[in-house]
Design an enzyme around this catalytic site. Structure first.
Site, PDB file in Angstrom:
ATOM      1  N   ASP A 286      -5.003  -2.977   8.767  1.00  0.00           N
ATOM      2  CA  ASP A 286      -3.630  -2.485   8.792  1.00  0.00           C
ATOM      3  C   ASP A 286      -2.653  -3.591   9.213  1.00  0.00           C
ATOM      4  O   ASP A 286      -3.004  -4.492   9.986  1.00  0.00           O
ATOM      5  CB  ASP A 286      -3.578  -1.338   9.810  1.00  0.00           C
ATOM      6  CG  ASP A 286      -2.449  -0.363   9.610  1.00  0.00           C
ATOM      7  OD1 ASP A 286      -1.402  -0.755   9.086  1.00  0.00           O
ATOM      8  OD2 ASP A 286      -2.616   0.803  10.019  1.00  0.00           O
TER       9      ASP A 286
ATOM     10  N   SER B 111       4.606   4.036  10.295  1.00  0.00           N
ATOM     11  CA  SER B 111       5.300   2.757  10.223  1.00  0.00           C
ATOM     12  C   SER B 111       6.686   2.870  10.873  1.00  0.00           C
ATOM     13  O   SER B 111       6.783   3.241  12.044  1.00  0.00           O
ATOM     14  CB  SER B 111       5.360   2.293   8.765  1.00  0.00           C
ATOM     15  OG  SER B 111       5.716   0.933   8.678  1.00  0.00           O
TER      16      SER B 111
ATOM     17  N   HIS C 135      -2.449  -0.023   5.702  1.00  0.00           N
ATOM     18  CA  HIS C 135      -1.269   0.543   6.357  1.00  0.00           C
ATOM     19  C   HIS C 135      -1.051   2.016   6.023  1.00  0.00           C
ATOM     20  O   HIS C 135      -0.415   2.724   6.793  1.00  0.00           O
ATOM     21  CB  HIS C 135      -0.041  -0.281   5.946  1.00  0.00           C
ATOM     22  CG  HIS C 135       1.163  -0.099   6.812  1.00  0.00           C
ATOM     23  ND1 HIS C 135       1.114  -0.156   8.185  1.00  0.00           N
ATOM     24  CD2 HIS C 135       2.461   0.122   6.502  1.00  0.00           C
ATOM     25  CE1 HIS C 135       2.330   0.024   8.673  1.00  0.00           C
ATOM     26  NE2 HIS C 135       3.162   0.200   7.687  1.00  0.00           N
TER      27      HIS C 135
END
Length: 296
Positions: free
Chosen positions: A246, A106, A273
């Site tokens: 995601d 991320s 995610h």
């Protein structure tokens, strides 16, 4: 028993908490960059077995502003990519990490991209870009597309919050929580792994300052993050990972894959995610197989 060492690394007036898993070897370690900003290293502890599987150390840390590192909430101006890169470089220097792989998830993947494209560090053998992004605009566009699949009442609550800049309304908070449960991570329960259940000092100020009030509305100092065209500078081997459900949609992942000169892409069916939390064994095997290929 896995060897684990914890240290605090001086960083100017502050300190960086660092956790090192496994014994040193002649294979470059994997340096893990967590998301957020402000999410802490905790969830990366689910990957501890990767140290044995891949035959190398894992090094994870809490970035400035969260976890067991310094949290100078009275100085939000510190929460910038420039300072987080400086912290990363300081950690590498302190630990004498002349060679290493980066695994950024991320925001951590954004940090890796910024580091590689703008600072051209020596000794990075490869990078794993896990559920991350190269364009804030594309990210927001894709998440708003996903929001359109939600019930109209949730869409209306999100629109109202953005129109009024009031993100405290319970209807918005319920809608945002539902969105995040669909695409980020499930709720933590008594059955969740201990690293996910453990209390942590999240970096709310760091997140709000650098990114914004939620995932799909980048209003912070990273709002102009646009690195897709710069990805051509990353000539080291790259592995792009994401899930079909995601926040990092297949389009976001493919955009990175298409612009990286030396990349592979693994899409995990059904994962959100935190792919490594939902399909840990398969994730570790994917990383290990890629490392074997890279190091042939």
């Amino acid at each position: 028993m896995m060897q684990v060492r914890e240290i605090n690394i001086p960083f100017g007036k502050y300190h960086t908490y660092c956790r090192i898993v496994g014994s040193a070897s002649d294979r470059p370690p994997i340096l893990l960059l967590h998301g957020g900003p402000g999410s802490t290293h905790n969830y990366f502890e689910l990957l501890d077995d990767l140290a044995n599987r891949a035959g190398r150390q894992l090094i994870m840390y809490d970035q400035l502003g969260c976890g067991r590192s310094s949290i100078p909430d009275d100085h939000p101006e510190l929460y910038t990519a420039k300072n987080w890169v400086a912290e990363l470089e300081n950690l590498r220097h302190y630990l004498q990490l002349d060679q290493a792989y980066l695994l950024g998830q991320s925001w951590g993947g954004m940090l890796a991209i910024i580091y590689l494209c703008d600072y051209h560090p020596q000794g990075i053998q490869g990078v794993i870009l896990s559920s991350t992004l190269s364009s804030a605009r594309l990210w927001a566009s894709e998440l708003y597309r996903l929001i359109k699949f939600m019930p109209e009442k949730d869409q209306a609550a999100i629109r109202h919050a953005e129109e009024t800049s009031d993100f405290t309304d319970p209807a918005y908070q319920r809608a945002n929580a539902a969105f995040m449960e669909l695409h980020a991570a499930g709720r933590v329960t008594a059955q969740s792994p201990e690293p996910l259940r453990r209390d942590k000092q999240g970096g709310d100020q760091a997140y709000l300052t650098a990114w914004g009030p939620n995932e799909y509305n980048p209003l912070g100092n990273l709002r102009d993050y646009e690195y897709t065209a710069k990805l051509a500078q990353i000539t080291a081997p790259a592995l792009v990972i994401d899930g079909t459900n995601d926040l990092c949609t297949p389009l976001v992942a493919k955009t990175m894959y298409d612009h990286l000169p030396n990349a592979r892409w693994k899409l995990f069916q059904g994962a959100r995610h935190m792919v490594f939390a939902e399909q840990t064994t398969a994730y570790e095997q994917t990383v290990t197989d890629w490392l074997i290929t890279v190091e042939k």
